[in-house]
Design an enzyme around this catalytic site. Structure first.
Site, PDB file in Angstrom:
ATOM      1  N   LYS A 199      53.249  39.050  14.183  1.00  0.00           N
ATOM      2  CA  LYS A 199      53.477  40.123  13.216  1.00  0.00           C
ATOM      3  C   LYS A 199      54.706  39.796  12.369  1.00  0.00           C
ATOM      4  O   LYS A 199      55.834  39.853  12.840  1.00  0.00           O
ATOM      5  CB  LYS A 199      53.704  41.466  13.921  1.00  0.00           C
ATOM      6  CG  LYS A 199      53.667  42.602  12.889  1.00  0.00           C
ATOM      7  CD  LYS A 199      54.345  43.866  13.325  1.00  0.00           C
ATOM      8  CE  LYS A 199      55.808  43.880  13.109  1.00  0.00           C
ATOM      9  NZ  LYS A 199      56.247  43.824  11.701  1.00  0.00           N
ATOM     10  N   THR A 253      69.508  43.813  17.242  1.00  0.00           N
ATOM     11  CA  THR A 253      69.796  44.072  18.655  1.00  0.00           C
ATOM     12  C   THR A 253      69.225  45.432  19.072  1.00  0.00           C
ATOM     13  O   THR A 253      68.734  45.590  20.189  1.00  0.00           O
ATOM     14  CB  THR A 253      71.309  43.967  18.907  1.00  0.00           C
ATOM     15  OG1 THR A 253      71.708  42.615  18.655  1.00  0.00           O
ATOM     16  CG2 THR A 253      71.677  44.299  20.340  1.00  0.00           C
ATOM     17  N   GLU A 254      69.230  46.400  18.136  1.00  0.00           N
ATOM     18  CA  GLU A 254      68.703  47.738  18.485  1.00  0.00           C
ATOM     19  C   GLU A 254      67.235  47.642  18.896  1.00  0.00           C
ATOM     20  O   GLU A 254      66.821  48.174  19.920  1.00  0.00           O
ATOM     21  CB  GLU A 254      68.791  48.727  17.306  1.00  0.00           C
ATOM     22  CG  GLU A 254      70.187  49.073  16.836  1.00  0.00           C
ATOM     23  CD  GLU A 254      70.805  47.936  16.033  1.00  0.00           C
ATOM     24  OE1 GLU A 254      70.179  47.494  15.051  1.00  0.00           O
ATOM     25  OE2 GLU A 254      71.902  47.470  16.401  1.00  0.00           O
ATOM     26  N   GLY A 256      65.657  44.940  19.737  1.00  0.00           N
ATOM     27  CA  GLY A 256      65.591  44.090  20.926  1.00  0.00           C
ATOM     28  C   GLY A 256      65.752  44.925  22.188  1.00  0.00           C
ATOM     29  O   GLY A 256      65.049  44.732  23.186  1.00  0.00           O
ATOM     30  N   GLU A 273      65.828  36.971  20.238  1.00  0.00           N
ATOM     31  CA  GLU A 273      66.856  36.337  19.415  1.00  0.00           C
ATOM     32  C   GLU A 273      67.378  37.430  18.500  1.00  0.00           C
ATOM     33  O   GLU A 273      66.669  37.893  17.608  1.00  0.00           O
ATOM     34  CB  GLU A 273      66.232  35.169  18.647  1.00  0.00           C
ATOM     35  CG  GLU A 273      67.253  34.171  18.183  1.00  0.00           C
ATOM     36  CD  GLU A 273      67.741  34.458  16.795  1.00  0.00           C
ATOM     37  OE1 GLU A 273      68.759  35.188  16.677  1.00  0.00           O
ATOM     38  OE2 GLU A 273      67.111  34.004  15.841  1.00  0.00           O
ATOM     39  N   CYS A 307      71.181  35.585  10.888  1.00  0.00           N
ATOM     40  CA  CYS A 307      71.665  36.110  12.177  1.00  0.00           C
ATOM     41  C   CYS A 307      72.886  35.366  12.656  1.00  0.00           C
ATOM     42  O   CYS A 307      73.759  35.944  13.286  1.00  0.00           O
ATOM     43  CB  CYS A 307      70.552  36.060  13.217  1.00  0.00           C
ATOM     44  SG  CYS A 307      69.780  34.450  13.319  1.00  0.00           S
ATOM     45  N   GLU A 404      77.388  43.886  12.606  1.00  0.00           N
ATOM     46  CA  GLU A 404      76.671  42.895  11.803  1.00  0.00           C
ATOM     47  C   GLU A 404      76.329  43.524  10.450  1.00  0.00           C
ATOM     48  O   GLU A 404      75.599  44.514  10.395  1.00  0.00           O
ATOM     49  CB  GLU A 404      75.395  42.482  12.545  1.00  0.00           C
ATOM     50  CG  GLU A 404      74.607  41.434  11.809  1.00  0.00           C
ATOM     51  CD  GLU A 404      73.365  40.965  12.573  1.00  0.00           C
ATOM     52  OE1 GLU A 404      72.642  41.825  13.108  1.00  0.00           O
ATOM     53  OE2 GLU A 404      73.118  39.749  12.611  1.00  0.00           O
TER      54      GLU A 404
END
Ligand code: NAI
Length: 806
Positions: A199, A253-254, A256, A273, A307, A404
Site C-alpha cells: 500500500k 512513529t505514531e 508505528g 522504520e 526520516c 521531527e
C-alpha cells in the site's frame, strides 16, 4: 568592459525543464480527463480491477496544486481480494528455485532502468521533489536494489539454508521516497520467496502503480505483487488482516506505535522504520566547506522530508559562528522552484497538511525564543513551497530540537567536548542516523559507536546502498532494510513452521500441579525451608513485598519459597542493569571468559542442580542431569561466540568501507520458559550477555529454583554487578511491567499467547524490540535452542560509512 567575474556575479539561471510529455501520456493511457486525470484501478492478481469500495480520491501535483490522477480508496473487500491473490500465489512463488526468482528480480531491475525517465518525472510530479533527485538518486537506487536482491535470491539456498519465506507480506510505505520505498520493501520480500500486498502512501501512489505495470511486463506470476491504494484506513485493514504473515512499515512513529499494538499477539512478524531527529556533528577540525555541502544534503535534500535527515546541527563552539556564516551564504544560493526544472535544488512540500505542520513547528521555535533565519529570496507562490530555514540559539529541550519537523528546517546547537556532543546527539527518543564530521579518524571512530543510531556516516551523509542495512535504534523502530541483515526480515527458520499454536511448553506443565509423580531422587534434597531473595545488582536482595511464594513439587511437597517480585523490584533490577552498561564496552574475550567461568562453576555442582530440577519437575534424574549438562554446553557455546559474532564490511557503492557492526541493544528483559527451567533460562540469558547486553531475567514461574540456585554460581563467577539480575514471581505480571518500562530496550517473552500479546502491546511505549513466543521449542535440540538466531535477536546492526580519499 564587463569582466568574466562580473558575468559570474550576475549570471541568472534560465529555466531548464524536463519534459513531462511521456508522463502525461502514461497518465492519459489510464483514462481520465484530457490526459490529466488518469483514473486507476487496483492491481490485484496480475490485473487492474475496479475497487469494490467504489471510492476514489484525487492525486495532486504539489508544485502546481493540480489534480493529476484519481486512485481508489481500497476497502475491506479489496484488501481481502489482494491478500487472497497473494496467498494463492505464495506456494508457486516460494516453491521456485532461487535462480528463477533471481531472474525475475533481474528483469525488474532492467525494466525499471528502461522506464527510468518516465518514473523519474512521474515521481517529481506526484511528490514535488526535484527531478535531479529522482533522476540521479531515487531511480538508480531502485534499480540497484533489485539487482542486489536478485543476487540474494540466487544465493538464498546456500546463504540462508534452513530458512523459508515468511508468507504473505503486507507493506505500507510513506510519501517521501515513494518508489525507493517500494524497492526497499518489495525487492527483499520477493527475493526471499514471499508474496506481497503493497500500500503506497495516499499522497504519492503513482510510481507504485507504474511499478505494478512493470511487474506485469516482466512476467511475474499473477498475485506475487499486489498494489492497493488508499489512506490509513486501508493500511489498518491490511495490518489487521488475519491471513497476513508479516507487516513491514515505514512512516511516522505514531502510526508505528498503532501498528505495534494492533499486531500484538497475532504472530505476525513486524519491522518498523520510523521517524528520526538525526544529529549532524561537526568537530572543530572538520573541513567546513565540505560540511556546508554536507548540511545541504542532510537537511535540504528532498525538502528535508527524510526520516534520517540531519536535522540537528551540533557544532563545536569554536567553529560555530564561522559555520553559521558560511551556511547562511550557501542558503542564499539555494534555489527553490518547479521540481521538473533541472537547475532546482529544492522542490515542493508534499501536501498542504505537511506545509502547515512545518509552519506550525517553525512558529513554535520562534515562540520558544530561538533565532530563525531564512534567505532573502522568496519561494514561488503557486504550489506548496517552503524556504530553507536555520534556527540558532536553540535549547536542547526546545520543541524544534526534539520533534521531527520533516521539512527543510535545521536547528543548530553547540558543544564543547566530544562527550557533550555524544550526550546531545543521544538526547532524543529517536535513533535512526547520525553524521560525524572531523578529519581525525580516531575521534570519528571513538564517537560512532557511542551514538545510538542504526547508521553513522563519517564525513558524508544520506548515503544509501542496497548492500547496507538501514534502520533504527530506540523509537526509530526495528528491523533493517538492505544487506544480509535485511533479508532476515523476510525469512523464518524452517523448524518454526506452524508458529502460532501451542502454549509455550512442549510438555504443557500445569501451574504448580502434580503432573507426574516419580520416585524421589537418589541424591539427597536440599533443605525444604529455603527462602530465596532476588538477585539484583550483583547481590541477593530482599524483595519489596514481604509475602514469599511457595514452590511446590509435583507430588505436593513444599520445596522452597521465592520472593514475589513486584514493580519496585523490577525497577531496582532495571536500574542495576542500566548502571552496568559498561559491560557493553568490555571485550568479547572478557565476556567469554566470564561465561566459561559460570559454566565451570555450574558443572562442579551438576549433582545438586540435577537434584533440584528433578525435585521441581519430576523429570527423572537422568533427564535432569542431561539438562544441566546441556546448560553447561550452552554456556560454552556463547562463551565461544562472545568474541566471534563479528560484523561485516559491506561492499557498498562508495569508495570506502561500510562497517556493519553488531551492537548490543542495551537492557534486555527476559521471561524464561517453564520447560527445562535451567536450560531455558540459560539459553536466553547467555546469548544476551555474550554480546554485551545487561539483563533482567524472570525465571520459570512454577520452576524458579534452578535459576535462584544460580545466584551463588553468578556470585562466584566474576559476573560484574548488574549484568544479570533475576526477579522471581508471577512471570506474566512481571513481563508486563518490564515491557512497559521505558528504560528497557528489548523484551523477550517465552510463555503463553495472551501474555505475549500483552508484552507486544506494552512495548509500543518506547518501541522496544520484542521477541515473544508461545509455541514450544525443544531447548535440548541445538538447532532450536542456540545459535545465530539468538545472537541476531540480541544485537542491532549499526552501519558506519567511512569514505576514503582526500
Ligand atoms: P503516516 O505514518 O501517517 O503514513 C505512512 C503510511 O502509513 C501511509 O501509507 C499511510 O496511509 C499509512 N497509515 C496511516 N495510518 C495507518 C494505520 N493506522 N494503519 C496502517 N497504515 C497507516 O505519515 P504521514 O501522515 O504521511 O506523515 C506524518 C508525519 O510522519 C510526517 O510529518 C513525518 O514527521 C512523519 N513521517 C515519517 C516518515 C519516515 O520515513 N520516517 C515517512 C512519512 C512521514
Amino acid at each position: 568592459m564587463t569582466t568574466v567575474s562580473e558575468i559570474f556575479q550576475t549570471m541568472a539561471y534560465g529555466p531548464a525543464p524536463e519534459s513531462d510529455k511521456q508522463a502525461r501520456e502514461w497518465l492519459a493511457k489510464h483514462g481520465g480527463e484530457g490526459g490529466l486525470g488518469g483514473e486507476f484501478g487496483l492491481f490485484v492478481g496480475g490485473s487492474w480491477v475496479k475497487p469494490a469500495s467504489g471510492e476514489w480520491f484525487d492525486v495532486i501535483n504539489p508544485a502546481t496544486t493540480q489534480r493529476i490522477a484519481r486512485v481508489p480508496q481500497a476497502g475491506k473487500a479489496d484488501v481481502d481480494a489482494a491478500v487472497a491473490a497473494a496467498r494463492a500465489a505464495f506456494p508457486g512463488w516460494s516453491g521456485l528455485p532461487g535462480h528463477v526468482r533471481a531472474r525475475y528480480l533481474y528483469a525488474l531491475a532492467r525494466e525499471v532502468q528502461r522506464h527510468a525517465r518516465l518514473l523519474a518525472v512521474l515521481e517529481s510530479m506526484d511528490n514535488g521533489k526535484s527531478i535531479r533527485e529522482t533522476r540521479d538518486l531515487d531511480i538508480p537506487l531502485v534499480t540497484r536494489h533489485f539487482y542486489h536482491h536478485a543476487g540474494w535470491a540466487q544465493l538464498q539456498e546456500s546463504e540462508f539454508a534452513g530458512a523459508t519465506p515468511v508468507g504473505v507480506v503486507g507493506q505500507i510505505i510513506p510519501w517521501n521516497f515513494p518508489l525507493l520505498m517500494v524497492a526497499w520493501k518489495v525487492a527483499p520480500a520477493l527475493a526471499a520467496g514471499n508474496t506481497v500486498v503493497l500500500k503506497p502512501a495516499e499522497f504519492t501512489p503513482l510510481t507504485a502503480l507504474a511499478f505494478a505495470e512493470i511487474v506485469a511486463e516482466a512476467g511475474l506470476p499473477p498475485g506475487v505483487l499486489n498494489v492497493i491504494t488508499g489512506d490509513g484506513r486501508t493500511g489498518a485493514l491490511l495490518v489487521d488482516h488475519p491471513d497476513v504473515d508479516k507487516i513491514a512499515f515505514t512512516g511516522s512513529t505514531e502510526v508505528g506505535r498503532v501498528i505495534r499494538k494492533a499486531t500484538a499477539g497475532s504472530g505476525k512478524k513486524l519491522s518498523l522504520e520510523l521517524g528520526g531527529k538525526s544529529p549532524f556533528i561537526v568537530f572543530d577540525d572538520a573541513d567546513l566547506d565540505s560540511v556546508v555541502e554536507g548540511v545541504v544534503d542532510a537537511i535540504w535534500f528532498n525538502q528535508g522530508q527524510v526520516c534520517c535527515a540531519g536535522s540537528r546541527l551540533l557544532v563545536h563552539e569554536g567553529v560555530a559562528e564561522r559555520l553559521v556564516a558560511k551556511l547562511r551564504a550557501r542558503m542564499e544560493k539555494l534555489r527553490v522552484g518547479p521540481p521538473l526544472d533541472k537547475a532546482i535544488d529544492m522542490g515542493a512540500i508534499v501536501a498542504p497538511v505537511q506545509l502547515e505542520r512545518i509552519r506550525g513547528l517553525v512558529s513554535k521555535g520562534v515562540e520558544e525564543g530561538a533565532t530563525m533565519w531564512q534567505p532573502s529570496w522568496a519561494c514561488p507562490t503557486e504550489g506548496y513551497f517552503y524556504p530553507p530555514t536555520l534556527f540558532t540559539d536553540v535549547s536542547p529541550a526546545a520543541t524544534i530540537a526534539q520533534v521531527e519537523i520533516f521539512g527543510p528546517v535545521l536547528v543548530a546547537m553547540s558543544f564543547r567536548t566530544p562527550k557533550e556532543a555524544v550526550e546531545l546527539a543521544n538526547n532524543t527518543p529517536y535513533g535512526l542516523a547520525a553524521s560525524v564530521w572531523t578529519e581525525n579518524i580516531n575521534l570519528a571512530l571513538d564517537v560512532a559507536p557511542k551514538i545510538k543510531a542504526g547508521v553513522v556516516w563519517i564525513n558524508c551523509t544520506n548515503v544509501f546502498d542496497a548492500a547496507s542495512g538501514f534502520g533504527g535504534y530506540r523509537e526509530s523502530g526495528f528491523g533493517r532494510e538492505g544487506g544480509r541483515e535485511g533479508m532476515w526480515e523476510y525469512l523464518k527458520l524452517q523448524w518454526d513452521e506452524g508458529r502460532g499454536t501451542g502454549d509455550g511448553s512442549k510438555r504443557s506443565v500445569a501451574k504448580g500441579a502434580s503432573r507426574r509423580t516419580r520416585p524421589s531422587s537418589p541424591v539427597p534434597l536440599p533443605p525444604i525451608d529455603r527462602t530465596y531473595k532476588m538477585f539484583i545488582g550483583g547481590k541477593q536482595a530482599r524483595p519489596d513485598a514481604p509475602y514469599p511464594r511457595a514452590i511446590v513439587a509435583p507430588d505436593g511437597r513444599r520445596l522452597a519459597e521465592v520472593g514475589e517480585g513486584n514493580r519496585k523490584d523490577v525497577r531496582n533490577a532495571v536500574e542495576a542493569a542500566r548502571a552496568a552498561e559498561g559491560w557493553a564496552h568490555t571485550t568479547g574475550h572478557t565476556r567469554g571468559q566470564i561465561l566459561y567461568y559460570i559454566a565451570e562453576n555450574l558443572a562442579t555442582r551438576t549433582d545438586e542442580f540435577a537434584a533440584r530440577i528433578d525435585a521441581m519437575t519430576s523429570c527423572g534424574p537422568e533427564r535432569a542431569r542431561a539438562e544441566v549438562d546441556a546448560a553447561v554446553s550452552r554456556l560454552f557455546t556463547y562463551a565461544s561466540w562472545a568474541d566471534k559474532y563479528d560484523g561485516q564490511v559491506h561492499p557498498t557503492t562508495i569508495r570506502g568501507v561500510t562497517l556493519a557492526m553488531n551492537e548490543p541493544i542495551g537492557v534486555v528483559g527476559i521471561a524464561a520458559p517453564d520447560d527445562l527451567p535451567l536450560l531455558g533460562f540459560v539459553s536466553l540469558v547467555a546469548p544476551a550477555v555474550a554480546v554485551g547486553n545487561t539483563v533482567v531475567a524472570i525465571p520459570s514461574e512454577i520452576h524458579p529454583l534452578a535459576a535462584t540456585e544460580l545466584y551463588s554460581v553468578l556470585e562466584t563467577s566474576d559476573v560484574p554487578a548488574g549484568v544479570i539480575n533475576i526477579v522471581t514471581g508471577s512471570k506474566d505480571e512481571l513481563s508486563k511491567v518490564l515491557a512497559d518500562h521505558l528504560d528497557v530496550d528489548a523484551m523477550w517473552y517465552f510463555g503463553n499467547r495472551a501474555a505475549a500479546a500483552e508484552v507486544e502491546r506494552a512495548s509500543a511505549g518506547n518501541m522496544k524490540r520484542t521477541w515473544a513466543e508461545w509455541h514450544a521449542r525443544d531447548w535440548l535440540e541445538p538447532r532450536e535452542g542456540e545459535g545465530r538466531e539468538f545472537l541476531r535477536e540480541a544485537t542491532q546492526v549499526k552501519n558506519i560509512w567511512i569514505p576514503y580519499g582526500e
